[in-house]
Design a protein around this motif. Structure first.
Motif, PDB file in Angstrom:
ATOM      1  N   ASP A  39       0.851  -1.196   0.000  1.00 37.00           N
ATOM      2  CA  ASP A  39       0.000   0.000   0.000  1.00 37.00           C
ATOM      3  C   ASP A  39       0.884   1.242   0.000  1.00 37.00           C
ATOM      4  OD1 ASP A  39       0.890   0.177   2.692  1.00 37.00           O
ATOM      5  OD2 ASP A  39      -0.981  -0.613   3.483  1.00 37.00           O
ATOM      6  N   GLN A  40       0.314   2.400   0.341  1.00 39.08           N
ATOM      7  CA  GLN A  40       1.080   3.644   0.351  1.00 39.08           C
ATOM      8  C   GLN A  40       2.174   3.639   1.417  1.00 39.08           C
ATOM      9  OE1 GLN A  40      -2.599   3.924   0.289  1.00 39.08           O
ATOM     10  NE2 GLN A  40      -3.046   5.909  -0.618  1.00 39.08           N
ATOM     11  N   PRO A  44       5.999  -2.283  -2.804  1.00 38.60           N
ATOM     12  CA  PRO A  44       6.271  -3.626  -3.309  1.00 38.60           C
ATOM     13  C   PRO A  44       7.644  -4.176  -2.929  1.00 38.60           C
ATOM     14  CG  PRO A  44       5.356  -2.243  -5.046  1.00 38.60           C
ATOM     15  CD  PRO A  44       5.629  -1.349  -3.878  1.00 38.60           C
ATOM     16  N   SER A  45       8.644  -3.317  -2.798  1.00 38.68           N
ATOM     17  CA  SER A  45       9.981  -3.784  -2.442  1.00 38.68           C
ATOM     18  C   SER A  45      10.099  -4.172  -0.980  1.00 38.68           C
ATOM     19  CB  SER A  45      11.022  -2.701  -2.746  1.00 38.68           C
ATOM     20  OG  SER A  45      11.066  -2.452  -4.126  1.00 38.68           O
ATOM     21  N   HIS A  46       9.219  -3.601  -0.134  1.00 34.33           N
ATOM     22  CA  HIS A  46       9.256  -3.879   1.302  1.00 34.33           C
ATOM     23  C   HIS A  46       7.831  -4.002   1.840  1.00 34.33           C
ATOM     24  CE1 HIS A  46      13.193  -2.165   0.437  1.00 34.33           C
ATOM     25  NE2 HIS A  46      13.630  -2.839   1.478  1.00 34.33           N
ATOM     26  N   PRO A  47       7.100  -5.060   1.396  1.00 30.88           N
ATOM     27  CA  PRO A  47       5.726  -5.206   1.868  1.00 30.88           C
ATOM     28  C   PRO A  47       5.697  -5.547   3.356  1.00 30.88           C
ATOM     29  CG  PRO A  47       6.399  -7.178   0.707  1.00 30.88           C
ATOM     30  CD  PRO A  47       7.513  -6.171   0.548  1.00 30.88           C
ATOM     31  N   ARG A  48       4.574  -5.234   3.971  1.00 32.39           N
ATOM     32  CA  ARG A  48       4.358  -5.687   5.352  1.00 32.39           C
ATOM     33  C   ARG A  48       3.987  -7.158   5.250  1.00 32.39           C
ATOM     34  NH1 ARG A  48      -0.616  -4.359   9.040  1.00 32.39           N
ATOM     35  NH2 ARG A  48      -1.337  -3.640   7.019  1.00 32.39           N
ATOM     36  N   ARG A  95     -12.830   6.314   0.977  1.00 33.32           N
ATOM     37  CA  ARG A  95     -12.978   4.944   0.489  1.00 33.32           C
ATOM     38  C   ARG A  95     -11.627   4.230   0.454  1.00 33.32           C
ATOM     39  NH1 ARG A  95     -17.683   3.524  -1.915  1.00 33.32           N
ATOM     40  NH2 ARG A  95     -16.552   2.027  -3.204  1.00 33.32           N
ATOM     41  N   VAL A  96     -11.701   2.905   0.573  1.00 34.84           N
ATOM     42  CA  VAL A  96     -10.541   2.027   0.469  1.00 34.84           C
ATOM     43  C   VAL A  96     -10.905   0.943  -0.540  1.00 34.84           C
ATOM     44  CG1 VAL A  96      -8.979   0.461   1.693  1.00 34.84           C
ATOM     45  CG2 VAL A  96      -9.982   2.412   2.903  1.00 34.84           C
ATOM     46  N   LEU A  97      -9.970   0.603  -1.409  1.00 32.31           N
ATOM     47  CA  LEU A  97     -10.162  -0.476  -2.366  1.00 32.31           C
ATOM     48  C   LEU A  97      -9.008  -1.447  -2.196  1.00 32.31           C
ATOM     49  CD1 LEU A  97     -11.949  -1.512  -4.682  1.00 32.31           C
ATOM     50  CD2 LEU A  97     -10.390  -0.342  -6.255  1.00 32.31           C
ATOM     51  N   GLN A 116      -3.704  -2.531  -1.530  1.00 34.91           N
ATOM     52  CA  GLN A 116      -4.800  -1.629  -1.133  1.00 34.91           C
ATOM     53  C   GLN A 116      -4.415  -0.171  -1.351  1.00 34.91           C
ATOM     54  OE1 GLN A 116      -5.631  -2.277   3.022  1.00 34.91           O
ATOM     55  NE2 GLN A 116      -3.576  -1.792   3.676  1.00 34.91           N
ATOM     56  N   ALA A 117      -5.441   0.608  -1.641  1.00 31.13           N
ATOM     57  CA  ALA A 117      -5.263   2.056  -1.823  1.00 31.13           C
ATOM     58  C   ALA A 117      -6.458   2.741  -1.189  1.00 31.13           C
ATOM     59  CB  ALA A 117      -5.177   2.398  -3.296  1.00 31.13           C
TER      60      ALA A 117
END
Length: 120
Positions: A39-40, A44-48, A95-97, A116-117
């Motif tokens: 997410d923000q 992608p290089s350091h996902p949770r 909103r969240v998607l 998610q965004a």
């Protein structure tokens, strides 16, 4: 989150979990499941990365402890894979998607990639 029941993954059980019962949602995860969140905050290089039902439960407690609605918009299941779209909305209209790709094992979620965004 309480006691974990034993539903098997299907679209209707996923809908019940997402739209109203996080215990049902948690029960869809294998005990050793892994969730990667992009997410923000975590790119992608350091996902949770959440490992195991305890860490996933803590994330669900946070999400479902917020005043917001959750809706399962789409779900596709094929063999040991599934994908779904979830939309959420706060009372103020933010909103969240979220898009998720799942790997299933023995009727449970073994691995999930969640992208998610949200409105700012």
């Amino acid at each position: 989150m309480g006691t974990v029941a034993s539903p098997v993954f299907d679209a209707e059980t996923l809908r019940r979990g997402i739209e109203g019962n996080p215990n049902t949602l948690l029960a869809l995860y294998a005990g050793d499941a892994e969730v990667r969140v992009v997410d923000q905050v975590s790119g992608p290089s350091h996902p949770r990365v959440l490992r195991g039902r305890d860490e996933i439960s803590a994330m669900l407690d946070d999400i479902y402890g917020r005043d917001m609605t959750h809706t399962l918009e789409d779900c596709v299941i094929q063999d040991e894979r599934a994908a779904f779209t979830e939309s959420c909305e706060y009372p103020d209209g933010v909103r969240v998607l979220a898009e998720s790709m799942l790997s299933l094992r023995d009727g449970r979620i073994a691995r999930q990639t969640l992208i998610q965004a949200w409105d700012e």
